[in-house]
Design a protein around this motif. Structure first.
Motif, short mmCIF file in Angstrom:
data_model
loop_
_atom_site.label_atom_id
_atom_site.label_comp_id
_atom_site.label_asym_id
_atom_site.label_seq_id
_atom_site.Cartn_x
_atom_site.Cartn_y
_atom_site.Cartn_z
N ARG A 102 -13.60 -66.02 2.14
CA ARG A 102 -12.57 -65.79 1.11
C ARG A 102 -12.96 -64.62 0.21
NH1 ARG A 102 -12.57 -71.57 1.12
NH2 ARG A 102 -13.71 -71.69 -0.85
N MET A 103 -14.26 -64.45 -0.05
CA MET A 103 -14.70 -63.29 -0.82
C MET A 103 -14.39 -61.99 -0.08
SD MET A 103 -16.27 -63.57 -3.90
CE MET A 103 -17.65 -62.41 -4.03
N VAL A 104 -14.67 -61.95 1.21
CA VAL A 104 -14.40 -60.74 2.01
C VAL A 104 -12.90 -60.43 1.99
CG1 VAL A 104 -14.37 -59.81 4.36
CG2 VAL A 104 -16.42 -60.95 3.49
N ALA A 105 -12.09 -61.44 2.22
CA ALA A 105 -10.64 -61.22 2.26
C ALA A 105 -10.11 -60.79 0.90
CB ALA A 105 -9.94 -62.50 2.72
N THR A 106 -10.59 -61.42 -0.14
CA THR A 106 -10.12 -61.08 -1.49
C THR A 106 -10.54 -59.67 -1.88
OG1 THR A 106 -10.17 -63.41 -2.14
CG2 THR A 106 -10.15 -61.80 -3.91
N LEU A 107 -11.77 -59.30 -1.53
CA LEU A 107 -12.23 -57.95 -1.82
C LEU A 107 -11.40 -56.91 -1.07
CD1 LEU A 107 -14.21 -56.00 -3.17
CD2 LEU A 107 -15.78 -56.40 -1.26
N ARG A 108 -11.01 -57.20 0.16
CA ARG A 108 -10.18 -56.26 0.91
C ARG A 108 -8.84 -56.02 0.20
NH1 ARG A 108 -11.34 -52.16 3.30
NH2 ARG A 108 -12.77 -53.17 4.75
N LEU A 109 -8.29 -57.07 -0.40
CA LEU A 109 -7.06 -56.91 -1.17
C LEU A 109 -7.30 -56.13 -2.45
CD1 LEU A 109 -5.43 -60.45 -0.81
CD2 LEU A 109 -4.92 -58.38 0.51
N LEU A 110 -8.41 -56.38 -3.10
CA LEU A 110 -8.72 -55.76 -4.38
C LEU A 110 -9.08 -54.28 -4.22
CD1 LEU A 110 -9.27 -56.28 -7.48
CD2 LEU A 110 -11.65 -56.71 -6.81
N MET A 111 -9.86 -53.96 -3.17
CA MET A 111 -10.32 -52.59 -2.93
C MET A 111 -10.05 -52.25 -1.46
SD MET A 111 -13.89 -52.47 -5.13
CE MET A 111 -13.90 -50.67 -5.21
N PRO A 112 -8.82 -51.92 -1.12
CA PRO A 112 -8.41 -51.82 0.28
C PRO A 112 -9.11 -50.74 1.09
CG PRO A 112 -6.50 -51.91 -1.19
CD PRO A 112 -7.70 -51.70 -2.05
N ASP A 113 -9.62 -49.67 0.45
CA ASP A 113 -10.12 -48.54 1.22
C ASP A 113 -11.64 -48.43 1.26
OD1 ASP A 113 -10.43 -47.85 -1.43
OD2 ASP A 113 -9.51 -45.86 -1.26
N ILE A 114 -12.37 -49.46 0.82
CA ILE A 114 -13.83 -49.40 0.89
C ILE A 114 -14.31 -49.92 2.25
CG2 ILE A 114 -14.05 -49.74 -1.60
CD1 ILE A 114 -15.03 -52.60 -0.99
N ASN A 115 -15.58 -49.67 2.55
CA ASN A 115 -16.22 -50.27 3.71
C ASN A 115 -16.81 -51.63 3.33
OD1 ASN A 115 -15.64 -48.21 5.48
ND2 ASN A 115 -17.65 -47.24 5.37
N ILE A 116 -16.57 -52.62 4.16
CA ILE A 116 -17.10 -53.97 3.92
C ILE A 116 -17.87 -54.41 5.16
CG2 ILE A 116 -16.56 -56.37 3.39
CD1 ILE A 116 -13.95 -55.44 2.11
N ALA A 117 -19.12 -54.77 4.98
CA ALA A 117 -19.97 -55.19 6.10
C ALA A 117 -19.77 -56.68 6.40
CB ALA A 117 -21.43 -54.93 5.78
N ALA A 118 -19.80 -57.00 7.68
CA ALA A 118 -19.82 -58.40 8.12
C ALA A 118 -21.29 -58.82 8.12
CB ALA A 118 -19.22 -58.55 9.51
N ALA A 119 -21.70 -59.57 7.11
CA ALA A 119 -23.11 -59.87 6.88
C ALA A 119 -23.70 -60.71 8.01
CB ALA A 119 -23.27 -60.61 5.56
N LYS B 221 -15.44 -63.41 12.65
CA LYS B 221 -14.46 -64.01 11.75
C LYS B 221 -14.27 -63.13 10.51
CE LYS B 221 -14.97 -68.82 13.22
NZ LYS B 221 -15.36 -70.21 12.86
N ALA B 222 -15.37 -62.55 10.03
CA ALA B 222 -15.28 -61.65 8.88
C ALA B 222 -14.54 -60.37 9.25
CB ALA B 222 -16.67 -61.32 8.34
N VAL B 223 -14.77 -59.87 10.45
CA VAL B 223 -14.07 -58.66 10.91
C VAL B 223 -12.57 -58.91 10.97
CG1 VAL B 223 -13.70 -57.19 12.94
CG2 VAL B 223 -16.03 -57.64 12.12
N LYS B 224 -12.18 -60.07 11.41
CA LYS B 224 -10.75 -60.37 11.53
C LYS B 224 -10.03 -60.33 10.20
CE LYS B 224 -10.59 -63.26 15.72
NZ LYS B 224 -10.29 -64.60 16.25
N ILE B 225 -10.73 -60.67 9.12
CA ILE B 225 -10.03 -60.82 7.85
C ILE B 225 -10.48 -59.80 6.78
CG2 ILE B 225 -9.36 -63.23 8.17
CD1 ILE B 225 -12.34 -62.48 6.01
N GLY B 226 -11.10 -58.70 7.25
CA GLY B 226 -11.36 -57.68 6.24
C GLY B 226 -12.56 -56.78 6.45
N ALA B 227 -13.62 -57.25 7.10
CA ALA B 227 -14.82 -56.43 7.27
C ALA B 227 -14.59 -55.35 8.32
CB ALA B 227 -16.00 -57.30 7.65
#
Length: 360
Positions: free
Chosen positions: A261-278, A291-297
């Motif tokens: 939920r943190m990954v998905a929420t961050l993607r909404l908050l900052m749509p153009d950053i890079n997010i790693a799937a930890a 699963k993280a890649v599917k929803i934002g990473a």
């Protein structure tokens, strides 16, 4: 109270909005993940970029209360990978079109350490004809050191804050000048001034942590205009002082769900950053990273650390991929990313779109 679908449609979010998103269950959770997946595809696309991870030393001067390689943990077998082994791992990344590598270590600031990192950065640039992107994750340093490494060829730097709430930060670190909250913030500022793409991140599900703390973390990431984020579930380690408070934490599955939920929420908050799937996600769920890649990473870090050392770089328990060689790790991740409906950006640095816009 706002309707959940109205919150999802926003571009800006209040602290209360973020708490609602982080507490989403059932149909609301599904809607959050769908919205984040759509935002990711629309803004950064379906590509996932590799960062070949080389954990070249577990020597550390810090004593962070959550970390398995903390300075005071006498049970750790300390190591320094040889330069030729580090460069061989980077050559593998280059020849297999990973695009980028990450050099990660414990936190040291000796002259020998600074010189060594500088040498490695220059050698990686040389062996790849300048083609490999280089991220460093080597802790708090001086402006002069950051500038030196940047001039030698490093262009991204990851320095996790772990918690942006000062009181919580002080509960998970020793109370001394060597573990200063202000110093951490200062280093993040220096990195940006030196020209790096700057990454940070937090642990999710710590003892003493509230959902409001996590909402504040998200707002912090936005406030410092970060370019990339690596965050994952807190996983306890029995040889750390924080293990004493394990009765205060959620179950691993609850921490995993909260991390998604943190990954998905961050993607909404900052749509153009890079997010790693930890990688820590996979320590809880075998399919955690996809699963993280599917929803934002959109970043994956295959482990290229020489196999002989991987078991000794355990920041937390149950770390996955300790027995895989580089080829096995690559092949496994290729299959996982395809299953997640994404494609690998081979041979690309995959720079943060946020950074590209920020520097204009």
């Amino acid at each position: 109270m706002k309707k959940f679908e109205d919150i999802l449609a926003q571009n800006d979010f209040s602290r209360d909005d973020l708490v609602r998103l982080l507490e989403a269950e059932g149909a609301e959770r599904t809607a959050l993940f769908s919205a984040a997946a759509a935002r990711k595809e629309a803004v950064v696309g379906k590509k996932v970029y590799f960062r070949g991870l080389v954990e070249f030393s577990n020597e550390c001067s810090k004593d962070c209360l959550y970390c398995g390689i903390r300075h005071s943990n006498s049970k750790v077998v300390r190591y320094e990978a040889a330069d030729e082994d580090i460069l061989a791992a980077c050559r593998f990344a280059w020849e297999n079109k990973f695009g980028s590598v990450v050099l990660q270590s414990g936190e040291l600031s000796s002259t020998n350490f600074i010189n060594r990192v500088d040498y490695l950065v220059k050698q990686i640039k040389a062996l790849s004809n300048g083609g490999l992107g280089i991220t460093l994750s080597c802790g708090e340093q001086t402006r002069e050191t950051y500038e030196r490494w940047f001039e030698s060829g490093a262009h991204r730097y990851l320095l996790r804050i772990e918690s942006s709430t000062r009181e919580l930060y002080q509960k998970i670190h020793p109370n001394n000048d060597h573990h200063s909250f202000e110093k951490r913030l200062e280093c993040l500022r220096l990195l940006k001034e030196c020209g790096y793409q700057v990454g940070t991140g937090v642990m999710i599900g710590l003892p003493f942590q509230t959902t409001e703390n996590l909402a504040d973390d998200l707002l912090f990431l936005k406030s410092i205009d970060v370019d990339m984020v690596g965050m994952g579930p807190y996983i306890e380690h029995e040889d750390t002082p924080l293990y004493e408070f394990r009765h205060l934490i959620k179950s691993k599955q609850e921490r995993f769900d909260l991390a998604l939920r943190m990954v998905a929420t961050l993607r909404l908050l900052m749509p153009d950053i890079n997010i790693a799937a930890a990688t820590a996600l996979q320590a809880i769920d075998p399919a955690g990273r996809e699963k993280a890649v599917k929803i934002g990473a959109n970043i994956i870090m295959p482990n290229l650390t020489p196999s002989a050392f991987r078991k000794d770089y355990q920041l937390y328990e149950d770390k996955p991929c300790l027995d895989e060689d580089a080829d096995q790790c690559r092949n496994c991740l290729e299959a996982r990313i395809e299953l997640a409906g994404s494609e690998i950006g081979y041979g690309e640095w995959g720079d943060s779109k946020h950074f590209e816009r920020r520097k204009i």
